[in-house]
Design a protein around this motif. Structure first.
Motif, PDB file in Angstrom:
ATOM      1  N   ARG A  53       0.838  -1.190   0.000  1.00  0.00           N
ATOM      2  CA  ARG A  53       0.000   0.000   0.000  1.00  0.00           C
ATOM      3  C   ARG A  53       0.878   1.248   0.000  1.00  0.00           C
ATOM      4  N   PHE A 109      -0.323  13.148  -4.001  1.00  0.00           N
ATOM      5  CA  PHE A 109      -1.162  12.354  -4.900  1.00  0.00           C
ATOM      6  C   PHE A 109      -0.659  12.442  -6.334  1.00  0.00           C
ATOM      7  N   GLY A 122       0.376   8.880  -7.274  1.00  0.00           N
ATOM      8  CA  GLY A 122      -0.857   8.285  -7.795  1.00  0.00           C
ATOM      9  C   GLY A 122      -1.804   8.015  -6.649  1.00  0.00           C
ATOM     10  N   GLU A 123      -2.347   6.817  -6.583  1.00  0.00           N
ATOM     11  CA  GLU A 123      -3.269   6.485  -5.501  1.00  0.00           C
ATOM     12  C   GLU A 123      -2.531   6.402  -4.164  1.00  0.00           C
ATOM     13  N   ASP A 128      -3.429   4.943  -0.390  1.00  0.00           N
ATOM     14  CA  ASP A 128      -4.432   4.077   0.233  1.00  0.00           C
ATOM     15  C   ASP A 128      -4.835   4.518   1.633  1.00  0.00           C
ATOM     16  N   TYR A 158      -9.557  13.173  -3.453  1.00  0.00           N
ATOM     17  CA  TYR A 158      -8.729  12.158  -4.118  1.00  0.00           C
ATOM     18  C   TYR A 158      -9.174  10.753  -3.726  1.00  0.00           C
ATOM     19  N   LEU A 159      -9.490  10.556  -2.456  1.00  0.00           N
ATOM     20  CA  LEU A 159      -9.938   9.232  -2.008  1.00  0.00           C
ATOM     21  C   LEU A 159     -11.263   8.862  -2.667  1.00  0.00           C
ATOM     22  N   ARG A 160     -12.152   9.819  -2.775  1.00  0.00           N
ATOM     23  CA  ARG A 160     -13.436   9.548  -3.444  1.00  0.00           C
ATOM     24  C   ARG A 160     -13.213   9.195  -4.913  1.00  0.00           C
ATOM     25  N   ALA A 161     -12.351   9.966  -5.564  1.00  0.00           N
ATOM     26  CA  ALA A 161     -12.111   9.750  -6.997  1.00  0.00           C
ATOM     27  C   ALA A 161     -11.481   8.392  -7.275  1.00  0.00           C
ATOM     28  N   GLN A 162     -10.667   7.892  -6.366  1.00  0.00           N
ATOM     29  CA  GLN A 162     -10.007   6.604  -6.600  1.00  0.00           C
ATOM     30  C   GLN A 162     -10.836   5.428  -6.102  1.00  0.00           C
ATOM     31  N   GLY A 163     -11.983   5.711  -5.510  1.00  0.00           N
ATOM     32  CA  GLY A 163     -12.889   4.642  -5.107  1.00  0.00           C
ATOM     33  C   GLY A 163     -12.774   4.176  -3.673  1.00  0.00           C
ATOM     34  N   GLY A 201     -10.506   4.357   0.434  1.00  0.00           N
ATOM     35  CA  GLY A 201      -9.255   4.449   1.176  1.00  0.00           C
ATOM     36  C   GLY A 201      -9.533   4.412   2.660  1.00  0.00           C
TER      37      GLY A 201
END
Length: 287
Positions: A3, A71, A75-76, A78, A121-126, A128
């Motif tokens: 992660r 970010f 990138g992502e 976690d 960012y957490l919402r956009a990546q689905g 965390g």
């Protein structure tokens, strides 16, 4: 599964221990510090797996810039870990306005703003996880720590509410409540204490100074074990809302909650007596 973690305050204490454990097992860490030279060794040892940035969590615009850069660079991400903070102790009267503001800005406003910056960012990546370091002092109190408690009780209120607010986005929120641990917390707190007005010299306030200055009072908590539990909690589904760490934390929180519940139960009849009378049916109509 490896992660990527964003952790504030990785120069010492729980933050440093967490960064070391995560990097050693192959995870990536984005860490913030106030003095970049304090993590030169981590950069040298782990290279690109350790991304660092200078950040004072009382600087709100800087928080948003650093979170964005993290970010963009990694990138992502976690897991967001709100770790940076410190203890301010002493009689409320003996604290300066500057000390009060800095305590609240560091321990409460900082974590709120880090989280607000990360949520899009957490919402956009689905999804965390968000871990926030509180203390048993976020549930229980003792004299001489009024501002520290104010910051941590506020912290717990915010993240307790946030838990339900972001659950539908697959974002888990966990409040960590450690007891005393063998970190630099006490020495740092001892150096930051407020002035002691003469009127308080023979009151329970003096106990705080004794605890912080007595080298024989060694906390029971093992930082490595506590951090290992924090890390492992990210594998739990759903996210635990709270994690209690340390025998002293368990005892203090259990006692405080028991006393509060007992006090509430004793007020049941008085509480109910202050409602408007319940509407009753008369000739088929509500009165």
């Amino acid at each position: 599964m490896s992660r990527t973690w964003f952790i504030t305050g990785v120069n010492s204490g729980f933050g440093r221990e967490m960064a070391e454990q995560l990097l050693a097992r192959g995870d990536r860490v984005a860490g913030t510090v106030r003095k970049p030279e304090t993590v030169d060794d981590l950069r040298a040892k782990y290279g690109s797996d350790f991304w660092s940035e200078t950040l004072d969590v009382t600087d709100v615009p800087a928080i948003h810039r650093v979170v964005r850069r993290a970010f963009e660079a990694l990138g992502e991400i976690d897991v967001i870990v709100n770790n940076a903070g410190y203890g301010l102790f002493g009689a409320a009267e003996g604290l300066t306005d500057e000390q009060i503001r800095h305590q609240i800005d560091t321990n409460l406003v900082g974590p709120i703003q880090v989280t607000r910056a990360a949520l899009p960012y957490l919402r956009a990546q689905g999804g965390g996880r968000i871990l926030t370091l509180s203390t048993y002092g976020g549930q229980a109190t003792y004299p001489g720590a009024s501002l520290y408690h104010a910051s941590k009780w506020g912290l717990e209120g915010f993240f307790d509410s946030l838990y339900g607010e972001v659950a539908s986005f697959n974002i888990g929120v966990t409040i960590v409540e450690p007891g005393g641990a063998r970190t630099e917390f006490r020495s740092t707190a001892g150096a930051r204490m407020g002035a002691e007005p003469d009127a308080y010299k023979d009151t329970p306030i003096g106990m705080i100074r004794t605890v912080l200055s007595d080298p024989a009072r060694i906390p029971n908590g093992d930082p490595a074990k506590m951090v290992a539990v924090m890390i492992a909690s990210v594998d739990e589904t759903p996210a635990p809302k709270r994690i209690v760490l340390g025998s002293d934390s368990y005892a203090m929180i259990r006692k405080a909650l028991g006393e509060r519940l007992e006090s509430v139960e004793a007020q049941r009849e008085r509480a109910l007596s202050t409602d408007y009378p319940r509407a009753v049916l008369q000739d088929g109509n509500l009165s």
